[in-house]
Motif scaffolding. Structure first.
Motif, PDB file in Angstrom:
ATOM      1  N   ARG A   1       0.845  -1.184   0.000  1.00 23.89           N
ATOM      2  CA  ARG A   1       0.000   0.000   0.000  1.00 23.89           C
ATOM      3  C   ARG A   1       0.886   1.242   0.000  1.00 23.89           C
ATOM      4  NH1 ARG A   1      -0.657   2.990   4.343  1.00 23.89           N
ATOM      5  NH2 ARG A   1       0.420   2.369   6.224  1.00 23.89           N
ATOM      6  N   GLU A   2       0.312   2.373  -0.345  1.00 21.92           N
ATOM      7  CA  GLU A   2       1.114   3.588  -0.432  1.00 21.92           C
ATOM      8  C   GLU A   2       1.631   3.996   0.946  1.00 21.92           C
ATOM      9  OE1 GLU A   2      -1.129   6.530  -2.616  1.00 21.92           O
ATOM     10  OE2 GLU A   2      -0.546   5.562  -4.472  1.00 21.92           O
ATOM     11  N   VAL A   3       2.906   4.316   1.013  1.00 19.20           N
ATOM     12  CA  VAL A   3       3.497   4.712   2.293  1.00 19.20           C
ATOM     13  C   VAL A   3       3.242   6.186   2.592  1.00 19.20           C
ATOM     14  CG1 VAL A   3       5.299   2.945   2.302  1.00 19.20           C
ATOM     15  CG2 VAL A   3       5.760   5.161   1.228  1.00 19.20           C
TER      16      VAL A   3
ATOM     17  N   ALA B   1       5.041   3.574   6.698  1.00 18.78           N
ATOM     18  CA  ALA B   1       4.445   4.859   6.323  1.00 18.78           C
ATOM     19  C   ALA B   1       5.465   5.971   6.503  1.00 18.78           C
ATOM     20  CB  ALA B   1       3.196   5.151   7.160  1.00 18.78           C
TER      21      ALA B   1
ATOM     22  N   SER C   1       0.402   9.312   1.896  1.00 15.11           N
ATOM     23  CA  SER C   1      -0.861   9.822   1.361  1.00 15.11           C
ATOM     24  C   SER C   1      -0.910  11.325   1.607  1.00 15.11           C
ATOM     25  CB  SER C   1      -2.055   9.140   2.043  1.00 15.11           C
ATOM     26  OG  SER C   1      -2.155   9.587   3.384  1.00 15.11           O
TER      27      SER C   1
ATOM     28  N   ASN D   1       6.024   6.106  -3.366  1.00 16.14           N
ATOM     29  CA  ASN D   1       5.003   5.060  -3.376  1.00 16.14           C
ATOM     30  C   ASN D   1       5.250   4.022  -4.466  1.00 16.14           C
ATOM     31  OD1 ASN D   1       3.403   5.960  -1.208  1.00 16.14           O
ATOM     32  ND2 ASN D   1       2.448   7.508  -2.507  1.00 16.14           N
ATOM     33  N   GLU D   2       6.199   4.295  -5.350  1.00 18.92           N
ATOM     34  CA  GLU D   2       6.426   3.406  -6.484  1.00 18.92           C
ATOM     35  C   GLU D   2       7.508   2.369  -6.237  1.00 18.92           C
ATOM     36  OE1 GLU D   2       7.044   6.343  -9.519  1.00 18.92           O
ATOM     37  OE2 GLU D   2       5.102   7.227  -9.024  1.00 18.92           O
TER      38      GLU D   2
ATOM     39  N   SER E   1       5.608  11.811  -4.458  1.00 21.64           N
ATOM     40  CA  SER E   1       4.821  10.587  -4.599  1.00 21.64           C
ATOM     41  C   SER E   1       5.585   9.420  -5.201  1.00 21.64           C
ATOM     42  CB  SER E   1       3.544  10.862  -5.407  1.00 21.64           C
ATOM     43  OG  SER E   1       3.881  11.353  -6.682  1.00 21.64           O
TER      44      SER E   1
END
Length: 146
Positions: free
Chosen positions: A3-5, A77, A7, A144-145, A141
């Motif tokens: 999941r994205e770390v 996160a 947001s 997140n990849e 961002s």
């Protein structure tokens, strides 16, 4: 894909200055609100800071917990806070405070991406010129990849 770390809710910009302790508390609070850490994580950050400064150069500090406080980490996160008034990090000027919680060894990959980004002074200037948390989030961002 994990999941994205990061947001948008974990990115903030403050025009004021703050103390190192308050900056660390905000970093921990954002991570806790994201469900990534327990309330014990702030103490873990303070323990780490007592043994080694998390100031990284180029106006960046990356507070994070110690290895023996891994139980306080529930998920990976990031929190990103830009203090335009600055933070006195044990005598070093800090603008960006990036809190990291890494489950397992995931934080190492995240740390390396951030280190690469912040090693480029032009990138740091670009991040400092972001007009909103949304714009700053877009610039960051890529984390997140991974």
């Amino acid at each position: 894909m994990a999941r994205e770390v990061l947001s948008i809710g974990q990115v903030r910009i403050h025009s004021s200055r703050t103390s190192k302790e308050d900056a660390m508390r905000e970093a921990a609070d954002i991570l806790e609100a994201a469900g990534a850490v327990t309330s014990a994580y702030f103490d873990a950050m303070q323990q780490r800071e007592q043994t080694v400064s998390t100031y990284m150069g180029n106006e960046l500090a990356i507070p994070h917990g110690t290895n023996d406080t891994k139980s306080a980490i529930l998920d990976s996160a990031l929190s990103v806070v830009r203090y335009d008034g600055g933070v006195d990090w044990d005598g070093e000027p800090v603008t960006f405070v990036i809190g990291i919680a890494g489950k397992g060894d995931e934080h190492l990959e995240i740390l390396s991406q951030i280190a690469i980004l912040f090693s480029d002074e032009d990138e740091v200037e670009r991040l400092k010129s972001a007009q909103s948390p949304e714009e700053l989030f877009q610039m960051l961002s890529a984390v997140n990849e991974s």
